[in-house]
Design an enzyme around this catalytic site. Structure first.
Site, PDB file in Angstrom:
ATOM      1  N   SER A 110       0.833  -1.193   0.000  1.00 51.42           N
ATOM      2  CA  SER A 110       0.000   0.000   0.000  1.00 51.42           C
ATOM      3  C   SER A 110       0.875   1.254   0.000  1.00 51.42           C
ATOM      4  O   SER A 110       1.619   1.479  -0.942  1.00 51.42           O
ATOM      5  CB  SER A 110      -0.963  -0.047   1.194  1.00 51.42           C
ATOM      6  OG  SER A 110      -2.002   0.891   1.047  1.00 51.42           O
ATOM      7  N   ASP A 211      -8.941  -7.253  -3.461  1.00 58.25           N
ATOM      8  CA  ASP A 211      -8.676  -6.036  -2.684  1.00 58.25           C
ATOM      9  C   ASP A 211      -9.926  -5.153  -2.678  1.00 58.25           C
ATOM     10  O   ASP A 211     -10.372  -4.687  -3.730  1.00 58.25           O
ATOM     11  CB  ASP A 211      -7.486  -5.285  -3.287  1.00 58.25           C
ATOM     12  CG  ASP A 211      -6.987  -4.159  -2.405  1.00 58.25           C
ATOM     13  OD1 ASP A 211      -7.813  -3.511  -1.738  1.00 58.25           O
ATOM     14  OD2 ASP A 211      -5.767  -3.920  -2.384  1.00 58.25           O
ATOM     15  N   HIS A 243      -7.365  -6.343   1.145  1.00 53.69           N
ATOM     16  CA  HIS A 243      -6.203  -5.446   1.125  1.00 53.69           C
ATOM     17  C   HIS A 243      -5.198  -5.799   2.218  1.00 53.69           C
ATOM     18  O   HIS A 243      -3.990  -5.904   1.947  1.00 53.69           O
ATOM     19  CB  HIS A 243      -6.678  -4.001   1.289  1.00 53.69           C
ATOM     20  CG  HIS A 243      -5.602  -2.987   1.104  1.00 53.69           C
ATOM     21  ND1 HIS A 243      -5.056  -2.688  -0.130  1.00 53.69           N
ATOM     22  CD2 HIS A 243      -4.958  -2.187   2.005  1.00 53.69           C
ATOM     23  CE1 HIS A 243      -4.131  -1.747   0.010  1.00 53.69           C
ATOM     24  NE2 HIS A 243      -4.054  -1.434   1.295  1.00 53.69           N
TER      25      HIS A 243
END
Length: 261
Positions: A110, A211, A243
């Site tokens: 991320s 995700d 995620h």
């Protein structure tokens, strides 16, 4: 949050929160350094996010050829970007020096992937005009062999077009607006190309079909720019969970291990 961070450590870059998942040995050939995500501001994401993934890699590494570490950085709104990026760079640089690490593999999830992307774009500034932190980024580029970008954020413009509500955290990291983010792929790709070529760095993009926080739009945006500049990269798409499951996933661990060993 900021008071909690300061109470944990007198070191503002939180180097003493660096985790060792697998120590260097006489057989070590590759070092893996993890950078966690958390939208620049989430204290629930920590260096320990990668514990399960690192242990899976360790179980595969029967000849102890890999060492593995995970670093910390300060969060927004206590500090803003690029200061949290510089924290990560400073802590990786210190780790490299203290352990004598070479053949670095950086794994970011991320916003951790965002940091790695920003490091890859370091050549956007002439060396004679670089700050100490930027010179540290340049030093890291010289020893990084591979980068693994897991469900990353690369274009803030595209992010807010797709998810306007994510302004709730981007404005904490970029209070003066996302125009302060200097590493939009379309803008810095010539410099990333130069870095990948000059330092022979392999790029791996990983994204989970499941995700729920980021669609493939971020990865596809980056791929489009990479293709425009005819850059080599490897792409791994699969159902790797939600995620915050990606950095625990056994298939991701195997993908990383297979590509470094």
């Amino acid at each position: 949050m900021s008071n909690t961070v300061r109470a944990i450590s007198p070191d503002i870059t939180l180097f003493n929160k660096t985790l060792t998942f697998q120590e260097i040995s006489q057989n070590t050939r590759e070092a893996v350094i993890y950078i966690h995500g958390g939208a620049w501001n989430d204290p629930e994401n920590t260096p320990n996010d990668f514990n399960q993934l690192a242990n899976t890699i360790k179980s595969m590494d029967t000849e102890s050829t890999v060492c593995q570490y995970s670093i910390e950085y300060r969060l927004s709104p206590e500090i803003t970007n690029p200061r949290n990026l510089y924290d990560a760079v400073s802590n990786i640089t210190r780790l490299v020096k203290e352990k004598g690490l070479t053949n670095i593999n950086m794994v970011g999830h991320s916003v951790g992937a965002t940091f790695i992307w920003q490091i890859l774009a370091a050549l956007k500034d002439p060396q004679e005009k670089m700050s100490e932190a930027q010179l540290q980024m340049l030093g890291l580029l010289q020893i990084v062999k591979r980068v693994f970008l897991l469900d990353g954020i690369y274009s803030l413009k595209e992010l807010l077009v797709e998810y306007p509500e994510y302004d709730c955290f981007t404005r904490l990291a970029f209070p003066d607006g996302i125009q302060m983010y200097e590493e939009e792929p379309s803008r810095v790709m010539p410099y990333v190309k130069k870095a990948l070529s000059r330092f022979s760095i392999d790029m791996h993009l990983v994204h989970s079909y499941s995700d729920e926080l980021l669609t493939l739009r971020q990865t596809n945006c980056l791929i489009s720019c990479l293709q425009d500049y005819q850059l080599s990269f490897k792409l791994y798409l699969d159902d790797l969970g939600l995620h915050n499951d990606v950095y625990k996933n056994g298939k991701v661990a195997k993908y990383i291990f297979d590509n470094i060993c």
